[in-house]
Each structure stands twice: as C-alpha cells, then as structure tokens.
Design a protein around this motif. Structure first.
Motif, PDB file in Angstrom:
ATOM      1  N   GLN A 169      24.112 -60.695 -27.961  1.00  0.00           N
ATOM      2  CA  GLN A 169      23.173 -61.332 -28.894  1.00  0.00           C
ATOM      3  C   GLN A 169      22.460 -60.287 -29.752  1.00  0.00           C
ATOM      4  O   GLN A 169      22.245 -60.488 -30.948  1.00  0.00           O
ATOM      5  N   LEU A 170      22.104 -59.156 -29.142  1.00  0.00           N
ATOM      6  CA  LEU A 170      21.439 -58.084 -29.893  1.00  0.00           C
ATOM      7  C   LEU A 170      22.389 -57.478 -30.922  1.00  0.00           C
ATOM      8  O   LEU A 170      21.970 -57.123 -32.030  1.00  0.00           O
ATOM      9  N   LEU A 171      23.668 -57.374 -30.578  1.00  0.00           N
ATOM     10  CA  LEU A 171      24.657 -56.874 -31.542  1.00  0.00           C
ATOM     11  C   LEU A 171      24.812 -57.845 -32.717  1.00  0.00           C
ATOM     12  O   LEU A 171      24.953 -57.418 -33.871  1.00  0.00           O
ATOM     13  N   THR A 190      23.247 -59.103 -38.516  1.00  0.00           N
ATOM     14  CA  THR A 190      22.473 -59.925 -39.464  1.00  0.00           C
ATOM     15  C   THR A 190      21.401 -59.103 -40.167  1.00  0.00           C
ATOM     16  O   THR A 190      21.191 -59.246 -41.381  1.00  0.00           O
ATOM     17  N   GLN A 191      20.733 -58.250 -39.422  1.00  0.00           N
ATOM     18  CA  GLN A 191      19.607 -57.503 -39.964  1.00  0.00           C
ATOM     19  C   GLN A 191      20.034 -56.264 -40.752  1.00  0.00           C
ATOM     20  O   GLN A 191      19.254 -55.770 -41.573  1.00  0.00           O
ATOM     21  N   LYS A 232      30.146 -52.248 -38.455  1.00  0.00           N
ATOM     22  CA  LYS A 232      29.947 -53.174 -37.348  1.00  0.00           C
ATOM     23  C   LYS A 232      29.375 -52.433 -36.137  1.00  0.00           C
ATOM     24  O   LYS A 232      29.882 -51.401 -35.711  1.00  0.00           O
ATOM     25  N   ALA A 233      28.297 -52.988 -35.568  1.00  0.00           N
ATOM     26  CA  ALA A 233      27.721 -52.433 -34.340  1.00  0.00           C
ATOM     27  C   ALA A 233      28.555 -52.901 -33.160  1.00  0.00           C
ATOM     28  O   ALA A 233      28.785 -54.102 -32.991  1.00  0.00           O
ATOM     29  N   VAL A 234      29.006 -51.962 -32.338  1.00  0.00           N
ATOM     30  CA  VAL A 234      29.951 -52.318 -31.270  1.00  0.00           C
ATOM     31  C   VAL A 234      29.411 -52.066 -29.865  1.00  0.00           C
ATOM     32  O   VAL A 234      29.955 -52.602 -28.891  1.00  0.00           O
ATOM     33  N   ARG A 235      28.344 -51.266 -29.745  1.00  0.00           N
ATOM     34  CA  ARG A 235      27.851 -50.969 -28.395  1.00  0.00           C
ATOM     35  C   ARG A 235      26.388 -50.561 -28.435  1.00  0.00           C
ATOM     36  O   ARG A 235      25.919 -49.964 -29.397  1.00  0.00           O
ATOM     37  N   LEU A 236      25.672 -50.918 -27.363  1.00  0.00           N
ATOM     38  CA  LEU A 236      24.291 -50.507 -27.202  1.00  0.00           C
ATOM     39  C   LEU A 236      24.172 -49.683 -25.922  1.00  0.00           C
ATOM     40  O   LEU A 236      24.646 -50.108 -24.864  1.00  0.00           O
ATOM     41  N   ASP A 237      23.570 -48.520 -26.036  1.00  0.00           N
ATOM     42  CA  ASP A 237      23.303 -47.700 -24.857  1.00  0.00           C
ATOM     43  C   ASP A 237      21.804 -47.721 -24.587  1.00  0.00           C
ATOM     44  O   ASP A 237      21.004 -47.328 -25.457  1.00  0.00           O
ATOM     45  N   ALA A 238      21.412 -48.187 -23.402  1.00  0.00           N
ATOM     46  CA  ALA A 238      19.993 -48.245 -23.061  1.00  0.00           C
ATOM     47  C   ALA A 238      19.425 -46.838 -22.933  1.00  0.00           C
ATOM     48  O   ALA A 238      20.071 -45.933 -22.409  1.00  0.00           O
TER      49      ALA A 238
END
Length: 330
Positions: free
Chosen positions: A6-8, A13-14, A20-26
């Motif tokens: 959902q965050l991706l 959108t933002q 394209k954003a493909v990954r989130l690292d905390a």
C-alpha cells in the motif's frame, strides 16, 4: 497500519513521473514512534527518497513539514520535502544518507572538529532568530515555548520517571526542599532570558553528514528557547564522549561565530546543561521502563555523571546535585 504494498502504491501516486518504487527498507533507529523507510526504485531517480509514516499520538509529529519549510527559509541544511499525504500521514523527503555525526565518535578530534563546527553553524542560523519578533501564526506552528512551565515540566519528568519511577524514591520528600527551591530558581532564571529558536533534541544522531557538511533532522520540536540548551544537548550528548577541552573549543568557536561573550555564554550553558540532562535522564527512564525500549537505560549512568559534574561546578545547582546522589542512583 498500511502494508508495504500500500505504501508503494501511495508512493507512485505522490511521486508521478518518478521511476517505479519497488521496495521499502525499514530504518530502525532512535526512540521515535514514527516509521522510516528507504525507498528503492526500479531505475535511477533524481534523488534518494525516505518515506516517513507518522501518527497523531505526539503533537510534534504533524509539525515536521511546517518546521522543514521554516528552517529551509532560514537557509538551514534540511531535507527537501517531495510530497505530503495528510490523509495517510506520510511524508516523502530527500534521502541525506545514513552517515550521522554520531558515527564519527571514534575518530580523531582533527576529523571531528570541523564536523561539529559545521553543525554549530547550522544551529546558529536557528538561534539567531528573535523569537520575540515572531507572529502569533509563527508561534502557533511550533511546539510550546520554553518558559517556566515547560522547564518545570522537564524537571518533573526527571523526578517522576527517574527519581520515583526508576529509583523508587519520593521526590516530594522534605529532605529535598532545598533541591526544589534550586530547581525553581533555575527555571525562573532560564525563563527570564531572551529567546531565539532551538532544535530541542540537538544530539549527534540528529545530524547527518553529507560531503563534509552538517544537515539537521528530527527538528519537529523546534520552538522559542535558549541557544545554550541546544549547545548543552550537543556537547554533553550522552551518546558521545567529548573531552573537556574539546567542549571548550566548541563553545569558544560558537561565541566567536555568533558574536557572543564567551563568559556569559558559558554561564547560561552550564544552567541549561543541568536542565537538559535532567530531561534526557527522564526520557531514558521512561523509554526503558514504560515504552519497551530497555536499551536506553544504558545511557543513564553517563548522563547522570555529567549532571553531577555540572551541579558540582555551579553554586545555584549544588542542591540539584543531591538528586544524583540518592541511594540506588547509578
């Protein structure tokens, strides 16, 4: 809580027009209730991006964006804001990297000194603001001003979480009457001095180093206050060891850079140091005992030792030193 997917989707959108954003690292760091992620794109982007997800649990969290814009106008090094989703409480901001001032703590003073001077140079831009000339709208955007009530709140935070919570001692004991008189004298004096703006949590982990220059983060608590409070936060940071001559060098540098009298600066710095160290010890006790972050308790002995040392040096603070010598103290 939003999932990574959902965050991706929100990121797409933002940040239209970005890869394209493909990954989130905390990013796991500090005592904040906010979540931070480093965003990875499928192809090179114009800048690295950090996604901050905040809550409304703390009143200073939604102040991050207006604080960023304020500091940016003052010419202070802060990350750019790329997007802000007020509905989902998400902010996309410039990735300044992962190298903070704290990471240089084992380096030589020759290496660290210019980094500390760069840090103080950024802070001075904030401190030089005349808080008395700010509009009501300006004040409303910020956290509560450092006045006698806030200084008293910090002192009680220390008494409640450290003296009572951790040591199990009664902070209202008649034996501490002289200490309470000294605490009142301290807050009354600090509240009487003219204010600039302060970072409020000005320690080594809240300064990032990029290409040899300091960049400030975690400044959502900016408010009217005393420059010396920030100086004490940085120079007596329990996470770092600075030698006494190194602190003196930096105080002298700051006084020269800002045109301040070094003697007056040092006097107020010592008083602010006691105030700030009490706040920090209270925070470490609260984080470790009540908020499930026991790792913060390890910083109490260093902070307590520095508070004791400051109190032993200043006549006004001598009774406050009794709090560092209670039975069971570290």
């Amino acid at each position: 809580m939003l999932t990574d997917s959902q965050l991706l989707e929100l990121t797409a959108t933002q940040l239209p027009g970005w890869p394209k954003a493909v990954r989130l690292d905390a990013i796991l760091k500090g005592g904040s209730d906010r979540l931070f992620y480093r965003v990875h794109f499928e192809s090179p982007a114009e800048s690295g991006v950090i996604l901050m997800v905040y809550t409304m649990a703390r009143p200073d969290n939604p102040r991050f964006v207006p604080a960023t814009l304020r500091l940016e106008k003052l010419g202070i090094h802060v990350p750019r804001i790329f997007a802000h989703d007020t509905e989902n409480l998400c902010v996309w901001l410039e990735d300044l990297g992962h190298v903070d001032l704290h990471s240089f703590r084992e380096q030589s003073w020759e290496t660290r000194r210019p980094l500390y001077e760069s840090t103080l140079e950024e802070a001075a831009k904030l401190h030089n603001v005349n808080a008395g000339a700010l509009s009501a709208e300006d004040i409303a955007e910020m956290e509560l001003c450092f006045d006698d009530r806030l200084y008293e709140w910090e002192q009680n935070y220390f008494l409640n979480h450290y003296v009572q919570g951790l040591l199990g001692k009664d902070p209202t004991s008649a034996s501490l009457e002289e200490t309470h008189e000294a605490l009142k004298a301290l807050r009354d004096h600090l509240a009487s001095l003219p204010r600039g703006l302060v970072h409020r949590d000005f320690q080594s982990q809240n300064v990032l180093i990029r290409e040899g220059s300091a960049w400030l983060i975690d400044y959502q608590g900016v408010r009217p206050g005393l420059a010396e409070y920030d100086l004490a936060s940085l120079l007596l940071d329990p996470y770092v060891d600075l030698a006494e001559n190194e602190r003196e060098d930096l105080l002298a540098w700051y006084a020269q850079h800002t045109g301040r009298d070094l003697g007056e600066l040092r006097e107020t710095y010592q008083l602010c140091a006691a105030q700030r160290l009490m706040q920090a010890i209270g925070a470490y006790a609260n984080l470790s005992r009540n908020l499930g972050k026991p790792q913060f308790e390890q910083h109490i002995p260093v902070a307590l030792g520095r508070l004791r040392d400051i109190c032993d040096r200043h006549p006004l603070l001598a009774p406050v030193g009794a709090l560092t010598r209670l039975n069971g103290a570290h």
